[in-house]
Design a protein around this motif. Structure first.
Motif, mmCIF file in Angstrom:
data_model
loop_
_atom_site.group_PDB
_atom_site.id
_atom_site.type_symbol
_atom_site.label_atom_id
_atom_site.label_comp_id
_atom_site.label_asym_id
_atom_site.label_seq_id
_atom_site.Cartn_x
_atom_site.Cartn_y
_atom_site.Cartn_z
ATOM 1 N N ASN A 108 0.910 -1.178 0.080
ATOM 2 C CA ASN A 108 -0.116 0.051 0.159
ATOM 3 C C ASN A 108 0.893 1.289 0.139
ATOM 4 O OD1 ASN A 108 0.339 1.038 2.684
ATOM 5 N ND2 ASN A 108 -0.535 -1.010 3.494
ATOM 6 N N PHE A 111 -3.944 -4.463 -4.489
ATOM 7 C CA PHE A 111 -5.463 -4.675 -4.602
ATOM 8 C C PHE A 111 -5.882 -3.885 -5.640
ATOM 9 C CE2 PHE A 111 -3.974 -2.117 -0.875
ATOM 10 C CZ PHE A 111 -4.402 -1.048 -1.158
ATOM 11 N N ALA A 133 -3.778 -2.227 7.473
ATOM 12 C CA ALA A 133 -3.702 -1.135 6.422
ATOM 13 C C ALA A 133 -4.101 -1.576 5.207
ATOM 14 C CB ALA A 133 -2.161 -0.854 6.493
ATOM 15 N N ASP A 134 -3.920 -2.840 4.601
ATOM 16 C CA ASP A 134 -4.439 -2.944 3.307
ATOM 17 C C ASP A 134 -6.007 -2.906 3.169
ATOM 18 O OD1 ASP A 134 -1.800 -2.982 2.662
ATOM 19 O OD2 ASP A 134 -1.809 -5.177 2.334
ATOM 20 N N ALA A 147 -6.927 0.816 2.882
ATOM 21 C CA ALA A 147 -6.362 1.498 1.734
ATOM 22 C C ALA A 147 -7.234 0.905 0.616
ATOM 23 C CB ALA A 147 -4.897 1.171 1.709
ATOM 24 N N TRP A 148 -7.584 -0.548 0.482
ATOM 25 C CA TRP A 148 -8.294 -0.953 -0.618
ATOM 26 C C TRP A 148 -9.806 -0.403 -0.568
ATOM 27 C CZ3 TRP A 148 -12.822 -3.655 -0.271
ATOM 28 C CH2 TRP A 148 -13.476 -3.843 -1.547
#
Lengths: 375, 189
Positions: free
Chosen positions: A28, A50, B46-47, B50-51
């Motif tokens: 990210n 993603f 976090a991911d 963020a996604w």
């Protein structure tokens, strides 16, 4: 097309040799901004994995074909997924085995020089994080300074040389990485030396480093002489090895100086730091080769991947050693402090033996860039 | 207990699977519905956030307990673009001023229960838009009612419903919780 894994050591060697390399970092954006694989010959593209789950066609034209393309993520899972997708689109790509975790843990050894009475001093460059450790070898014995927690690298290196580790030393209580010193000492029966002023709260036995003491390595005259040099921590100690090398810990770096605040005491220690740099170090021979405990930017690496500079050259070129005005110096080291290292309080507690996180937690604690200096 | 529309078990899965599965699950939801994702991969903290931001979904919050990381996400409803129609509107600041002097007001929070759990005005009644009718019965039609949601749109529709049901003193609070600077109570940290 093919997907080939690269290990952290392969990438470290390419960075040191300045070979062209293209990193597709799929972590990210915050993680990428925080720290990444750096090098003069390294180009980057950051697109989180993603955002690529529906396809990679739209980024193909951003990926060069004239240099290796390495897909990188935190642990490797996402990079394999994206590398496979790129391969299906007809590209030859690599991924970094073990991801940024492996990059953070990789140590690249470099020979610094020979010792007068026989023997050698080696530097271990933790290229992903900027930590520098040392091994001083003489007369069949070895001393290790500022070891990282990847202890098997040091013990295997000593085994290969056929030498016995007899002394393990830390220049100070580290706040940016977990020391491997205690573990190596326990494993090998070596003495573990710490500055007593940094070790008042440690939960284990150690030998106190004292100013002017001499620690011999091997049967030759090679010796380590500690010099008390507070400023980064109250107990910070430098070592003079073989009258030729100054191991400066986190007090003096190649292009920057230590920060005095990691125990929360910037105002108190700024004077100690100034006295150490401007009086104690000034009194030393300019011919000494400075070997710090960190490098800050990849440009500090020499052709052979090592980090060192003559003390006299640093007095001429390092900005932090050339601030005549005391007030200005105080302002530099207390006003311009970079963000504190990730989990630095927990790291200090671990190095004192107060907490014992599992290996996975230790990795998490150390993730991110080193931030021990002010420029 | 937080009510959600779907639960996803991503425990034990390593990156990238928690995000891959979250993305698939969100495709099955209707706009405005809430997904609960349980994961153990620390990178998911976090991911997934963020996604969600990148995909335009609302990331409501995350809760960690005994090694299990629970994420709450709400599928984009496209509500930000809708025009507000209920005529009686007050600003966040006006509501704050009212709360300072008048104790006899009822705030009705029409967001989903997960959104309410991660932060609401103390004393606000949780009445997710879909369950509004059941909650209406418990309220006095003469009370001053302030309807609030995240951005003022769900509360706009809820305020219309309340007025149609005979409530005489209803106001829509805009923009709502997205701009709320007053005190906050949480059921989740």
């Amino acid at each position: 097309m093919t997907v080939t894994p690269l290990i952290a050591g392969d990438i470290a060697k390419k960075v040191i040799r300045k070979e062209p390399l293209f990193i597709l970092d799929v972590r990210n954006e915050d993680a990428f901004k925080d720290w990444k694989i750096e090098g003069e010959s390294v180009q980057h593209l950051n697109i989180p994995y993603f955002d690529l789950l529906d396809g990679v066609e739209h980024i193909l034209e951003q990926l060069p074909t004239d240099r290796p393309v390495v897909v990188v993520c935190a642990k490797e899972g996402s990079s394999i997924l994206i590398a496979d997708m790129l391969s299906e689109e007809g590209r030859n790509v690599h991924y970094l085995k073990g991801g940024m975790k492996a990059w953070s843990e990789h140590l690249e050894p470099a020979k610094i020089g020979d010792l007068k009475e026989g023997g050698t001093i080696y530097q271990f460059v933790r290229i992903g994080k900027g930590c520098l450790s040392y091994m001083i070898v003489s007369g069949g014995e070895a001393a290790i300074v500022d070891a990282t927690r990847m202890t098997e690298v040091f013990t295997a290196f000593a085994d290969e040389l056929g030498v016995k580790i007899t002394h393990v030393l830390d220049t100070h209580l580290h706040a940016d990485h977990i020391s491997g010193g205690r573990q190596i000492a326990e494993k090998t029966g070596a003495a573990y030396w710490l500055p007593p002023k940094d070790a008042s709260e440690v939960t284990f036995a150690f030998k106190p480093l004292e100013d002017g003491q001499i620690i011999a390595v091997g049967k030759s005259k090679m010796k380590i002489q500690p010099i008390y040099s507070p400023g980064h921590t109250i107990g910070s100690t430098s070592f003079i090895v073989d009258d030729a090398y100054l191991l400066s810990g986190d007090i003096l770096f190649i292009d920057s100086i230590g920060r005095p605040d990691l125990a929360g005491l910037a105002e108190d220690w700024v004077d100690d730091l100034r006295v150490t740099l401007y009086e104690r170090y000034r009194a030393l021979a300019e011919e000494l080769i400075v070997l710090p405990a960190h490098f800050m930017i990849i440009e500090e690496l020499k052709e052979d991947g090592s980090v060192s500079e003559k003390l006299g050259t640093l007095f001429a070129k390092n900005h932090g050693l050339n601030i005549a005005d005391e007030k200005e110096f105080r302002k530099l080291v207390t006003d311009n402090l970079p963000p504190q290292p990730n989990a630095y309080q927990e790291i200090r507690q671990t190095n004192m033996g107060k907490i014992t996180p599992d290996i996975e937690t230790q990795r998490e604690m150390e993730i991110g860039p080193n931030r021990c200096a002010v420029r | 207990m937080i009510q959600t529309d779907m639960k996803l078990d991503a425990k034990g899965l390593a990156c990238p699977m928690p995000v891959v599965k979250t993305k698939k699950a969100m495709q099955q939801l209707s706009p405005g519905q809430v997904l609960e994702v349980q994961a153990t991969d620390k990178g998911s903290i976090a991911d997934i956030k963020a996604w969600a931001q990148s995909a335009g979904h609302q990331y409501i919050g995350v809760h960690e307990e005994e090694g299990v990381i629970t994420h709450y996400l709400r599928k984009t409803a496209g509500e930000e673009a809708e025009a507000k129609r209920f005529p009686h509107v007050v600003s966040n600041e006006e509501l704050q001023a009212v709360l300072a002097v008048d104790e006899d007001v009822q705030i009705v929070d029409v967001r989903e229960s997960a959104e309410y759990a991660f932060g609401h005005i103390p004393g606000a009644l949780s009445a997710p838009f879909g369950e509004l009718e059941a909650v209406l019965r418990s309220l006095d039609q003469e009370t001053s009612i302030y309807v609030i949601c995240r951005t003022g749109n769900r509360s706009d529709m809820a305020a219309q419903k309340l007025a149609a049901a005979g409530f005489r003193n209803v106001k829509n609070v805009v923009p709502g919780m997205s701009g709320w600077n007053g005190s906050i109570q949480k059921l989740m940290n």
